[in-house]
Design a protein around this motif. Sequence first.
Motif, PDB file in Angstrom:
ATOM      1  N   ARG A  50       0.837  -1.212   0.000  1.00  0.00           N
ATOM      2  CA  ARG A  50       0.000   0.000   0.000  1.00  0.00           C
ATOM      3  C   ARG A  50       0.869   1.258   0.000  1.00  0.00           C
ATOM      4  O   ARG A  50       0.463   2.289  -0.556  1.00  0.00           O
ATOM      5  CB  ARG A  50      -0.948   0.000   1.202  1.00  0.00           C
ATOM      6  CG  ARG A  50      -2.231  -0.782   0.986  1.00  0.00           C
ATOM      7  CD  ARG A  50      -2.056  -2.264   1.154  1.00  0.00           C
ATOM      8  NE  ARG A  50      -3.218  -3.012   0.664  1.00  0.00           N
ATOM      9  CZ  ARG A  50      -3.195  -4.322   0.484  1.00  0.00           C
ATOM     10  NH1 ARG A  50      -2.110  -5.022   0.729  1.00  0.00           N
ATOM     11  NH2 ARG A  50      -4.266  -4.945   0.033  1.00  0.00           N
ATOM     12  N   ALA A  51       2.057   1.176   0.576  1.00  0.00           N
ATOM     13  CA  ALA A  51       2.968   2.320   0.505  1.00  0.00           C
ATOM     14  C   ALA A  51       3.451   2.526  -0.925  1.00  0.00           C
ATOM     15  O   ALA A  51       3.476   3.659  -1.428  1.00  0.00           O
ATOM     16  CB  ALA A  51       4.156   2.094   1.439  1.00  0.00           C
ATOM     17  N   ALA A  52       3.816   1.449  -1.601  1.00  0.00           N
ATOM     18  CA  ALA A  52       4.204   1.563  -3.011  1.00  0.00           C
ATOM     19  C   ALA A  52       3.042   2.072  -3.854  1.00  0.00           C
ATOM     20  O   ALA A  52       3.249   2.661  -4.909  1.00  0.00           O
ATOM     21  CB  ALA A  52       4.687   0.211  -3.536  1.00  0.00           C
ATOM     22  N   GLN A  97       9.177   5.028   0.940  1.00  0.00           N
ATOM     23  CA  GLN A  97       8.232   5.239  -0.153  1.00  0.00           C
ATOM     24  C   GLN A  97       7.496   6.575  -0.046  1.00  0.00           C
ATOM     25  O   GLN A  97       6.613   6.864  -0.859  1.00  0.00           O
ATOM     26  CB  GLN A  97       7.210   4.102  -0.189  1.00  0.00           C
ATOM     27  CG  GLN A  97       7.838   2.726  -0.317  1.00  0.00           C
ATOM     28  CD  GLN A  97       8.816   2.624  -1.460  1.00  0.00           C
ATOM     29  OE1 GLN A  97       8.514   3.010  -2.584  1.00  0.00           O
ATOM     30  NE2 GLN A  97      10.013   2.115  -1.184  1.00  0.00           N
ATOM     31  N   GLY A  98       7.809   7.365   0.973  1.00  0.00           N
ATOM     32  CA  GLY A  98       7.148   8.653   1.149  1.00  0.00           C
ATOM     33  C   GLY A  98       5.847   8.573   1.922  1.00  0.00           C
ATOM     34  O   GLY A  98       5.105   9.561   2.006  1.00  0.00           O
ATOM     35  N   ARG A 359      11.242   4.071  -7.655  1.00  0.00           N
ATOM     36  CA  ARG A 359      12.154   4.153  -8.808  1.00  0.00           C
ATOM     37  C   ARG A 359      11.970   2.961  -9.744  1.00  0.00           C
ATOM     38  O   ARG A 359      12.059   3.088 -10.962  1.00  0.00           O
ATOM     39  CB  ARG A 359      13.592   4.222  -8.309  1.00  0.00           C
ATOM     40  CG  ARG A 359      13.939   5.495  -7.561  1.00  0.00           C
ATOM     41  CD  ARG A 359      15.417   5.536  -7.185  1.00  0.00           C
ATOM     42  NE  ARG A 359      15.738   4.464  -6.229  1.00  0.00           N
ATOM     43  CZ  ARG A 359      15.653   4.610  -4.907  1.00  0.00           C
ATOM     44  NH1 ARG A 359      15.206   5.741  -4.413  1.00  0.00           N
ATOM     45  NH2 ARG A 359      16.013   3.630  -4.107  1.00  0.00           N
ATOM     46  N   GLN A 360      11.708   1.808  -9.156  1.00  0.00           N
ATOM     47  CA  GLN A 360      11.568   0.593  -9.961  1.00  0.00           C
ATOM     48  C   GLN A 360      10.316   0.634 -10.846  1.00  0.00           C
ATOM     49  O   GLN A 360      10.218  -0.135 -11.803  1.00  0.00           O
ATOM     50  CB  GLN A 360      11.507  -0.632  -9.034  1.00  0.00           C
ATOM     51  CG  GLN A 360      12.769  -0.853  -8.217  1.00  0.00           C
ATOM     52  CD  GLN A 360      12.750  -0.095  -6.895  1.00  0.00           C
ATOM     53  OE1 GLN A 360      11.997   0.878  -6.730  1.00  0.00           O
ATOM     54  NE2 GLN A 360      13.588  -0.516  -5.965  1.00  0.00           N
ATOM     55  N   ARG A 363       8.605   3.511 -15.181  1.00  0.00           N
ATOM     56  CA  ARG A 363       7.987   3.420 -16.501  1.00  0.00           C
ATOM     57  C   ARG A 363       6.464   3.516 -16.447  1.00  0.00           C
ATOM     58  O   ARG A 363       5.813   3.782 -17.456  1.00  0.00           O
ATOM     59  CB  ARG A 363       8.402   2.103 -17.163  1.00  0.00           C
ATOM     60  CG  ARG A 363       9.839   2.132 -17.707  1.00  0.00           C
ATOM     61  CD  ARG A 363      10.313   0.762 -18.138  1.00  0.00           C
ATOM     62  NE  ARG A 363      10.465  -0.136 -17.000  1.00  0.00           N
ATOM     63  CZ  ARG A 363      11.008  -1.357 -17.071  1.00  0.00           C
ATOM     64  NH1 ARG A 363      11.425  -1.809 -18.227  1.00  0.00           N
ATOM     65  NH2 ARG A 363      11.117  -2.112 -16.006  1.00  0.00           N
ATOM     66  N   ALA A 364       5.889   3.310 -15.245  1.00  0.00           N
ATOM     67  CA  ALA A 364       4.443   3.389 -15.118  1.00  0.00           C
ATOM     68  C   ALA A 364       3.989   4.739 -14.562  1.00  0.00           C
ATOM     69  O   ALA A 364       2.800   4.974 -14.442  1.00  0.00           O
ATOM     70  CB  ALA A 364       3.945   2.276 -14.203  1.00  0.00           C
ATOM     71  N   ALA A 365       4.939   5.610 -14.239  1.00  0.00           N
ATOM     72  CA  ALA A 365       4.594   6.878 -13.596  1.00  0.00           C
ATOM     73  C   ALA A 365       3.844   7.783 -14.572  1.00  0.00           C
ATOM     74  O   ALA A 365       4.110   7.786 -15.770  1.00  0.00           O
ATOM     75  CB  ALA A 365       5.857   7.561 -13.101  1.00  0.00           C
TER      76      ALA A 365
END
Length: 365
Positions: A50-52, A97-98, A359-360, A363-365
Amino acid sequence: MSALFEPFTLRSLTFPNRIWMAPMCQYSAEDSGPGTGVPNDWHFSHYTSRAAGGTGLILVEATAVSPEGRISPADLGIWNETQTDAFRRIAAFLKEQGTVPGIQIAHAGRKASTDRPWLGGAPVGPEAGGWQPVAPSPLPFMDGHPIPDELTTEQIQEIVGQFADAARRALAAGFEVVEVHGAHGYLIGEFLSPHSNHRTDAYGGSYENRTRFALEVVDAVRAVWPDELPLFFRISATDWLTENTDDDRTGWTGDDTVRFAEDLRSHGVDLLDVSSGGNAARVRIPTGPGYQVPFAEAVKARTGLPTAAVGEITEPQQAEKIIDEGRADAVLLGRELLRNPYFARHAARELGGAVGSPRQYHRAA
């Protein structure tokens, strides 16, 4: 910017958005040996996913301040250093993860020593690895549950100290928010309500006496929790007894909650997490989308204390409207985040907000 994705600050801590994860028991800790009450791989995966997913605050499930304070033998605890050490890995990852890491500390009172829900949730007696529950008064939660032992004043003070010790350990584990669990018919909520508190001493009878234990816990936790970090309190705004007009039992009400919110604020509570129910068996609760939001709205409007709303909040636009209209300062999602760990990412795309991305996953950001 979407109101749901505006940062929110309490004391010196800033939450990146208003989408928060409600504490939800997983009943997945070991129930014997040195692993009792210790978070394991399931808990790490559950919370870090959930953090990711961009959740702004994650409140770890009801974590017992003592072995006897667990809801079930499979509950998490934070009464020893082994548990504290295991929580460090989770809290550290959430921060990476902020996400703000938070934890709810709790004592189950008369609703303690029950089985996992998917095994029926029935009481577990001492002969089967359970224990004798305690409560403000010797009143079982419902038929078929054991009569709890009535706490002495000395035992009450011992539990107040256990809450303070749990808060110290939570801080040592890296958590930045601690929430005192006063809802859902567990020990603190049992003291608050005349339905479950029939005492005649300094902890029962009048409103001032019934709220005494809760405020003593808050004071003890606030005394050991850093001034720069926020303290939350979770409350059941109503027992849903006065709302059931054919039920002559007396319980805690929405007006009691507004009054108590003022007391909590004066004792150093920074936000009220407003839920409902759980203290009285077999009551009718009129559920529906956002059905508990009016309770949070009333506290915020009448006291100025920040609130978080809960209860069937499942859609981004629905959550956005709650925040945009000022009905609450944040939304705490439960079942929806179980279904969709990436709710915050999907909501950001729909509402034009933004969340950080691992970071991983660039590509989906």
